[in-house]
Design an enzyme around this catalytic site. Structure first.
Site, PDB file in Angstrom:
ATOM      1  N   ARG A   1       0.851  -1.179   0.000  1.00  0.00           N
ATOM      2  CA  ARG A   1       0.000   0.000   0.000  1.00  0.00           C
ATOM      3  C   ARG A   1       0.893   1.237   0.000  1.00  0.00           C
ATOM      4  O   ARG A   1       2.048   1.189   0.458  1.00  0.00           O
ATOM      5  CB  ARG A   1      -0.918   0.009   1.222  1.00  0.00           C
ATOM      6  CG  ARG A   1      -1.766  -1.248   1.374  1.00  0.00           C
ATOM      7  CD  ARG A   1      -2.533  -1.216   2.692  1.00  0.00           C
ATOM      8  NE  ARG A   1      -3.342  -2.413   2.886  1.00  0.00           N
ATOM      9  CZ  ARG A   1      -2.937  -3.510   3.515  1.00  0.00           C
ATOM     10  NH1 ARG A   1      -1.705  -3.561   4.012  1.00  0.00           N
ATOM     11  NH2 ARG A   1      -3.742  -4.545   3.654  1.00  0.00           N
TER      12      ARG A   1
ATOM     13  N   LYS B   1      -0.725  -2.177   8.539  1.00  0.00           N
ATOM     14  CA  LYS B   1      -1.808  -1.662   9.370  1.00  0.00           C
ATOM     15  C   LYS B   1      -1.734  -2.259  10.770  1.00  0.00           C
ATOM     16  O   LYS B   1      -1.279  -3.379  10.971  1.00  0.00           O
ATOM     17  CB  LYS B   1      -3.154  -2.024   8.748  1.00  0.00           C
ATOM     18  CG  LYS B   1      -3.466  -1.296   7.448  1.00  0.00           C
ATOM     19  CD  LYS B   1      -4.846  -1.690   6.951  1.00  0.00           C
ATOM     20  CE  LYS B   1      -5.237  -0.917   5.708  1.00  0.00           C
ATOM     21  NZ  LYS B   1      -6.587  -1.288   5.215  1.00  0.00           N
TER      22      LYS B   1
ATOM     23  N   HIS C   1      -4.114   2.033  -5.616  1.00  0.00           N
ATOM     24  CA  HIS C   1      -4.472   0.699  -5.138  1.00  0.00           C
ATOM     25  C   HIS C   1      -4.677  -0.269  -6.297  1.00  0.00           C
ATOM     26  O   HIS C   1      -4.707  -1.488  -6.090  1.00  0.00           O
ATOM     27  CB  HIS C   1      -5.740   0.782  -4.279  1.00  0.00           C
ATOM     28  CG  HIS C   1      -5.663  -0.039  -3.028  1.00  0.00           C
ATOM     29  ND1 HIS C   1      -4.714   0.184  -2.052  1.00  0.00           N
ATOM     30  CD2 HIS C   1      -6.382  -1.103  -2.589  1.00  0.00           C
ATOM     31  CE1 HIS C   1      -4.867  -0.680  -1.071  1.00  0.00           C
ATOM     32  NE2 HIS C   1      -5.873  -1.479  -1.374  1.00  0.00           N
TER      33      HIS C   1
ATOM     34  N   ARG D   1      -1.997  -2.909  -6.532  1.00  0.00           N
ATOM     35  CA  ARG D   1      -2.150  -4.023  -5.587  1.00  0.00           C
ATOM     36  C   ARG D   1      -3.190  -5.016  -6.106  1.00  0.00           C
ATOM     37  O   ARG D   1      -2.979  -6.229  -6.090  1.00  0.00           O
ATOM     38  CB  ARG D   1      -2.570  -3.454  -4.223  1.00  0.00           C
ATOM     39  CG  ARG D   1      -2.747  -4.476  -3.108  1.00  0.00           C
ATOM     40  CD  ARG D   1      -3.051  -3.716  -1.816  1.00  0.00           C
ATOM     41  NE  ARG D   1      -3.473  -4.590  -0.739  1.00  0.00           N
ATOM     42  CZ  ARG D   1      -2.662  -5.197   0.117  1.00  0.00           C
ATOM     43  NH1 ARG D   1      -1.354  -5.030  -0.029  1.00  0.00           N
ATOM     44  NH2 ARG D   1      -3.131  -5.941   1.081  1.00  0.00           N
TER      45      ARG D   1
ATOM     46  N   HIS E   1      -3.304 -10.014   4.184  1.00  0.00           N
ATOM     47  CA  HIS E   1      -4.682  -9.844   4.638  1.00  0.00           C
ATOM     48  C   HIS E   1      -4.858 -10.471   6.020  1.00  0.00           C
ATOM     49  O   HIS E   1      -4.373 -11.583   6.272  1.00  0.00           O
ATOM     50  CB  HIS E   1      -5.658 -10.507   3.660  1.00  0.00           C
ATOM     51  CG  HIS E   1      -5.798  -9.751   2.375  1.00  0.00           C
ATOM     52  ND1 HIS E   1      -6.190 -10.353   1.198  1.00  0.00           N
ATOM     53  CD2 HIS E   1      -5.618  -8.441   2.077  1.00  0.00           C
ATOM     54  CE1 HIS E   1      -6.236  -9.449   0.232  1.00  0.00           C
ATOM     55  NE2 HIS E   1      -5.889  -8.287   0.734  1.00  0.00           N
TER      56      HIS E   1
END
Length: 406
Positions: free
Chosen positions: A252, A276, A349, A352, A375
């Site tokens: 990202r 994240k 994005h 990705r 993920h």
């Protein structure tokens, strides 16, 4: 014979202002331009009889906007003047802004909110910024100039605020403020500032999940974009390395911006990715990506004290504030190559998504795709199963049109 520079009332403080900018490694030409613009501002002050000792941020901003606009100069006078006046305040020359009891209480609450979101929730600085922004807007709407009292907040106040900021906007724009407000009310409940968890009372926007295919670009378009960035971008060596990280590893944009020089293990051929929720992952560094980063470090990265890998091309040589630069470069590349984006607001994005799509269509298992994209939930990776046309065709039922005719 050089023209003599006419000093202004600000000249006694310009040298100390330049010294305060020393850690930013600003170029001499930029400092000279700052002096020139501040003298223009100083002449406006003298014309209105305003002394530096009587300056406030409001007075300075009002007079800064009277400095004639120069189309050939990239410096925004109000921004420069605000920075200069803050320096004058720090050295005791200008007047610091008055702070009310309500503002003190609000600032204390927001500082604690920031510490909570960073330390306990693990949000990124960008997410914390947006949560604080909506928290400020809500507190201003609910309490105005009075001291905020979280225990007095009711469900009706939340609904009224959302109706206020959503007036004239589409339903899709309501999801972002609602999400950030939930974080704010979760904080208030965790700190014991509200009796109930008001985050559950924030209205939810109905959204049908997985109702469309992931948006992607074919491999030929991705390679064309990478080649354009390498050859045509203003700072191609740096931009090419950033785009390769997104196209080859599926990073990202905030993850690319967060990479530090020490995150690269050249001997092991690995890259530490700061994802994240304070998540840390190590990914293998492909040969072409490593070569691009090496070329940037060797030939294009300016000398700076920051350990952030990718820095701006102008002083101060620090990391990027946000991801807009990547979206702008991608937009220029698509316009030059006449590539139509699969969605209007997809942005960077798409690199990705394109990587995941290419992996799925190459026969890579979905759980491996999820591992590469990092993920948290397998359900997120499952949206790419729709793109595995070969396997979907094998389980598709025959169309019953022939039986219907009989």
């Amino acid at each position: 014979m050089a023209k003599k520079v006419q000093p202004t009332c600000l000249d006694p403080y310009i040298s100390s202002f330049e010294e305060s900018l020393a850690p930013t490694h600003m170029q001499r030409r930029a400092l000279s331009n700052y002096r020139f613009q501040l003298r223009r501002f100083g002449r406006v002050l003298e014309a209105h009889g305003v002394e530096p000792t009587s300056l406030t941020l409001e007075i300075a901003d009002r007079h800064a906007r009277q400095v004639p606009f120069d189309r050939m100069n990239a410096v925004r006078i109000p921004n420069l003047v605000r920075r200069f006046v803050l320096h004058l305040i720090s050295i005791g020359v200008a007047i610091p802004p008055p702070v009310s009891a309500a503002q003190i209480a609000k600032d204390k609450l927001l500082d604690d909110l920031e510490g909570f979101l960073l330390g306990q929730r693990g949000l990124s600085p960008s997410s914390v910024y947006h949560v604080k922004r909506y928290a400020v807007r809500f507190l201003d709407h609910r309490f105005g100039e009075t001291v905020p009292d979280p225990s007095a907040i009711r469900h009706q106040d939340i609904v009224a605020f959302l109706e206020h900021i959503q007036k004239g906007k589409g339903l899709s724009m309501a999801r972002t403020p609602a999400s950030h407000l939930r974080c704010f009310f979760q904080y208030l409940f965790a700190r014991g500032l509200t009796v109930t968890n008001l985050s559950s009372t924030v209205p939810k926007v109905h959204r049908i999940q997985n109702n469309r295919l992931p948006r992607y670009l074919p491999p030929t378009d991705i390679e064309a974009i990478l080649e354009w960035v390498r050859r045509e971008s203003s700072y191609g060596v740096r931009d090419y390395a950033m785009f390769l990280l997104m196209a080859r590893l599926g990073l990202r944009v905030p993850e690319v911006m967060a990479i530090e020089i020490d995150d690269i293990d050249w001997r092991a051929g690995e890259l530490l990715v700061r994802g994240k929720g304070k998540r840390r992952d190590r990914l293998p560094l492909p040969e072409d990506v490593g070569a691009a980063i090496s070329a940037y470090l060797r030939d294009a990265r300016p000398s700076t004290v920051t350990r952030v890998l990718f820095v701006r091309s102008y002083a101060p040589y620090l990391g990027f504030k946000d991801s807009r630069i990547v979206s702008k470069i991608l937009a220029r590349a698509c316009a030059a190559l006449k590539i139509e984006m699969p969605a209007r607001y997809l942005g960077s994005h798409v690199l990705r998504h394109s990587l995941a799509t290419r992996m799925v269509r190459s026969g890579v298992a979905l759980h491996e795709v999820g591992d590469v994209l990092r993920h948290k939930s397998r359900a997120t990776t499952m949206i790419y199963a729709k793109l595995d046309i070969a396997n979907l065709r094998s389980v598709a039922q025959p169309w019953p049109a022939g039986e219907a005719k009989q």
